[in-house]
Design a protein around this motif. Structure first.
Motif, PDB file in Angstrom:
ATOM      1  N   LYS A   1      13.600 -19.224  19.307  1.00  0.00           N
ATOM      2  CA  LYS A   1      12.271 -19.480  20.083  1.00  0.00           C
ATOM      3  C   LYS A   1      11.647 -20.588  19.653  1.00  0.00           C
ATOM      4  N   LEU A   2      11.076 -21.362  20.579  1.00  0.00           N
ATOM      5  CA  LEU A   2      10.723 -22.727  20.328  1.00  0.00           C
ATOM      6  C   LEU A   2       9.221 -22.979  20.795  1.00  0.00           C
ATOM      7  N   ILE A   3       8.812 -21.976  21.522  1.00  0.00           N
ATOM      8  CA  ILE A   3       7.166 -22.268  21.788  1.00  0.00           C
ATOM      9  C   ILE A   3       6.465 -20.997  21.604  1.00  0.00           C
ATOM     10  N   ARG A   4       5.049 -21.158  21.423  1.00  0.00           N
ATOM     11  CA  ARG A   4       4.380 -19.924  21.165  1.00  0.00           C
ATOM     12  C   ARG A   4       4.131 -18.877  22.245  1.00  0.00           C
ATOM     13  N   ASP A   5       3.873 -17.749  21.959  1.00  0.00           N
ATOM     14  CA  ASP A   5       3.899 -16.644  23.086  1.00  0.00           C
ATOM     15  C   ASP A   5       2.977 -16.959  24.104  1.00  0.00           C
ATOM     16  N   GLU A   6       1.726 -17.429  23.911  1.00  0.00           N
ATOM     17  CA  GLU A   6       0.815 -17.737  24.895  1.00  0.00           C
ATOM     18  C   GLU A   6       0.967 -18.949  25.734  1.00  0.00           C
ATOM     19  N   VAL A   7       2.243 -19.683  25.626  1.00  0.00           N
ATOM     20  CA  VAL A   7       2.329 -20.965  26.373  1.00  0.00           C
ATOM     21  C   VAL A   7       2.957 -20.768  27.858  1.00  0.00           C
ATOM     22  N   PRO A   8       3.733 -19.651  28.136  1.00  0.00           N
ATOM     23  CA  PRO A   8       4.053 -19.550  29.156  1.00  0.00           C
ATOM     24  C   PRO A   8       3.391 -19.473  30.448  1.00  0.00           C
ATOM     25  N   GLU A   9       2.236 -18.483  30.183  1.00  0.00           N
ATOM     26  CA  GLU A   9       1.042 -18.557  31.158  1.00  0.00           C
ATOM     27  C   GLU A   9       0.522 -19.665  31.427  1.00  0.00           C
TER      28      GLU A   9
ATOM     29  N   ALA B   1      -2.629 -35.757  31.578  1.00  0.00           N
ATOM     30  CA  ALA B   1      -2.039 -37.014  31.607  1.00  0.00           C
ATOM     31  C   ALA B   1      -1.434 -37.254  33.102  1.00  0.00           C
ATOM     32  N   LEU B   2      -0.790 -36.018  33.617  1.00  0.00           N
ATOM     33  CA  LEU B   2      -0.114 -36.110  34.870  1.00  0.00           C
ATOM     34  C   LEU B   2      -1.138 -36.152  36.060  1.00  0.00           C
ATOM     35  N   ARG B   3      -2.211 -35.497  35.641  1.00  0.00           N
ATOM     36  CA  ARG B   3      -3.357 -35.610  36.831  1.00  0.00           C
ATOM     37  C   ARG B   3      -4.043 -37.213  36.963  1.00  0.00           C
ATOM     38  N   ARG B   4      -4.071 -37.814  35.957  1.00  0.00           N
ATOM     39  CA  ARG B   4      -4.388 -39.038  35.575  1.00  0.00           C
ATOM     40  C   ARG B   4      -3.853 -40.135  36.276  1.00  0.00           C
ATOM     41  N   PHE B   5      -2.453 -39.864  35.895  1.00  0.00           N
ATOM     42  CA  PHE B   5      -1.394 -41.152  36.247  1.00  0.00           C
ATOM     43  C   PHE B   5      -0.790 -40.945  37.516  1.00  0.00           C
ATOM     44  N   ARG B   6      -0.712 -39.588  37.847  1.00  0.00           N
ATOM     45  CA  ARG B   6      -0.011 -39.057  39.197  1.00  0.00           C
ATOM     46  C   ARG B   6       1.342 -39.666  39.623  1.00  0.00           C
ATOM     47  N   PRO B   7       2.366 -39.658  38.551  1.00  0.00           N
ATOM     48  CA  PRO B   7       3.526 -39.929  38.937  1.00  0.00           C
ATOM     49  C   PRO B   7       4.236 -39.224  40.184  1.00  0.00           C
ATOM     50  N   SER B   8       4.960 -39.968  40.811  1.00  0.00           N
ATOM     51  CA  SER B   8       5.268 -39.491  42.219  1.00  0.00           C
ATOM     52  C   SER B   8       6.654 -38.309  41.837  1.00  0.00           C
ATOM     53  N   GLN B   9       7.178 -38.379  40.916  1.00  0.00           N
ATOM     54  CA  GLN B   9       8.157 -37.152  40.709  1.00  0.00           C
ATOM     55  C   GLN B   9       8.015 -36.683  39.246  1.00  0.00           C
ATOM     56  N   VAL B  10       8.248 -35.296  38.904  1.00  0.00           N
ATOM     57  CA  VAL B  10       7.972 -34.960  37.770  1.00  0.00           C
ATOM     58  C   VAL B  10       9.205 -34.004  37.644  1.00  0.00           C
ATOM     59  N   VAL B  11      10.098 -34.113  36.970  1.00  0.00           N
ATOM     60  CA  VAL B  11      11.347 -32.886  36.628  1.00  0.00           C
ATOM     61  C   VAL B  11      10.819 -32.046  35.268  1.00  0.00           C
ATOM     62  N   TYR B  12      10.613 -30.670  35.221  1.00  0.00           N
ATOM     63  CA  TYR B  12      10.328 -29.981  34.120  1.00  0.00           C
ATOM     64  C   TYR B  12      11.350 -28.903  33.808  1.00  0.00           C
ATOM     65  N   ASP B  13      11.956 -29.179  32.660  1.00  0.00           N
ATOM     66  CA  ASP B  13      12.890 -28.228  32.024  1.00  0.00           C
ATOM     67  C   ASP B  13      12.035 -27.288  31.325  1.00  0.00           C
ATOM     68  N   PRO B  14      11.699 -26.283  31.594  1.00  0.00           N
ATOM     69  CA  PRO B  14      10.904 -25.265  30.638  1.00  0.00           C
ATOM     70  C   PRO B  14      11.495 -24.839  29.585  1.00  0.00           C
ATOM     71  N   VAL B  15      11.936 -25.387  28.321  1.00  0.00           N
ATOM     72  CA  VAL B  15      12.480 -24.886  27.305  1.00  0.00           C
ATOM     73  C   VAL B  15      11.777 -24.029  26.485  1.00  0.00           C
ATOM     74  N   LEU B  16      12.370 -22.979  26.727  1.00  0.00           N
ATOM     75  CA  LEU B  16      11.583 -21.598  25.649  1.00  0.00           C
ATOM     76  C   LEU B  16      12.374 -21.218  24.497  1.00  0.00           C
ATOM     77  N   ALA B  17      13.555 -21.498  24.669  1.00  0.00           N
ATOM     78  CA  ALA B  17      14.412 -21.287  23.496  1.00  0.00           C
ATOM     79  C   ALA B  17      15.521 -22.355  23.087  1.00  0.00           C
ATOM     80  N   SER B  18      16.292 -22.319  22.155  1.00  0.00           N
ATOM     81  CA  SER B  18      17.129 -23.189  22.011  1.00  0.00           C
ATOM     82  C   SER B  18      18.565 -22.589  22.650  1.00  0.00           C
ATOM     83  N   THR B  19      19.694 -23.387  22.576  1.00  0.00           N
ATOM     84  CA  THR B  19      20.672 -22.848  23.339  1.00  0.00           C
ATOM     85  C   THR B  19      21.260 -21.587  22.543  1.00  0.00           C
ATOM     86  N   ALA B  20      20.986 -21.761  21.077  1.00  0.00           N
ATOM     87  CA  ALA B  20      21.518 -20.640  20.399  1.00  0.00           C
ATOM     88  C   ALA B  20      20.435 -19.362  20.376  1.00  0.00           C
ATOM     89  N   GLY B  21      19.440 -19.590  21.228  1.00  0.00           N
ATOM     90  CA  GLY B  21      18.445 -18.147  21.009  1.00  0.00           C
ATOM     91  C   GLY B  21      17.258 -18.356  20.335  1.00  0.00           C
TER      92      GLY B  21
END
Length: 271
Positions: A116-124, A94-114
């Motif tokens: 895990k919120l994403i699957r192990d293969e996602v970071p790569e 979607a980003l490649r299609r619409f090409r927004p001028s600014q994208v801010v990404y907070d790479p949330v991998l775990a909650s504040t309490a620790g």
């Protein structure tokens, strides 16, 4: 005719309202923007922690993004939790299609309490597909470690991690130092031109739920309002500091409560 600066959050939902889409929309509204949202995951959580995560299908994520972008034309896109490989691909496409001028990404991998919120293969996949499309990414120390494979526990290591992330395709990187030991908190912003240092006293509070979501949404909103990136980061950090201070004196839930997102946090305390 007046037009609100539009900030489009693509993130997970927190039913307790302290983090995720709910926190993003509160922050955007408090700072004078118009918030739109596409939900990537439904979570079962409250101030005591995350119990379950249910990712939304990639097709539904794509269609939400399409509906917003073809109509509202967001000024800035803010990305939060992306739990699956399929959703990484959907958002990147979607980003490649619409090409927004600014994208801010907070790479949330775990909650504040620790939790895990994403699957192990996602970071790569994040490194390969999303990072090159982002204006700014905002990892905390734990996230920076997981994304770079480096130990990140002091300012020198933060600098190494920031440069490593830029080498992986990120235009600018904000390494958040909230987990540093000591009485001072330091964040480091790496842009293509230089490094900026933001420091202040660490605030002792038991209500820090959603701080990362709040900060990244505030940065995105200030960018949408026309501020250069270093100024947007500085203003967003000031807003978060106020929100944490106000949240110290407000009890919401029985666990790690949220910060106070009011546009006037000091007055919010008396409500």
């Amino acid at each position: 005719m007046k037009r609100y600066p539009i900030v489009f959050s693509i993130a997970g939902s927190d039913p307790s309202g302290g983090a995720g889409i709910q926190s993003d929309l509160k922050t955007i509204a408090a700072l004078g923007g118009y918030g739109a949202a596409a939900i990537t995951a439904l979570t079962i959580q409250n101030t005591r922690g995350v119990k379950e995560v249910y990712p939304v299908s990639a097709d539904v994520v794509s269609r939400q993004i399409l509906a917003v972008c073809e109509d509202l034309c967001p000024d800035v896109v803010k990305i939060g939790m992306v739990a699956t490989l399929e959703n990484v691909g959907a958002i990147a496409g979607a980003l490649r299609r619409f090409r927004p001028s600014q994208v801010v990404y907070d790479p949330v991998l775990a909650s504040t309490a620790g939790q895990k919120l994403i699957r192990d293969e996602v970071p790569e996949a994040l490194r390969a597909e999303l990072f090159p499309l982002c204006t700014l990414i905002t990892p905390n120390l734990d996230e920076a470690e997981r994304l770079t494979g480096l130990t990140v526990r002091n300012e020198e290591q933060m600098q190494q991690a920031g440069r490593r992330l830029q080498e992986q395709g990120c235009s600018s990187v904000l390494i958040k130092g909230g987990h540093l030991t000591g009485k001072e908190m330091t964040d480091l912003l790496f842009t293509p031109e230089q490094m900026y240092r933001f420091s202040g006293p660490k605030i002792d509070s038991g209500n820090l739920h959603g701080t990362g979501c709040t900060l990244s949404s505030a940065i995105a909103t200030y960018i949408a309002l026309g501020h250069p990136l270093p100024d947007a980061v500085g203003k967003a950090k000031s807003y978060l500091t106020q929100a944490i201070q106000a949240g110290q004196q407000v009890r919401t839930g029985h666990g790690n409560g949220p910060v106070c997102h009011s546009s006037d946090p000091v007055k919010m305390v008396v409500l």
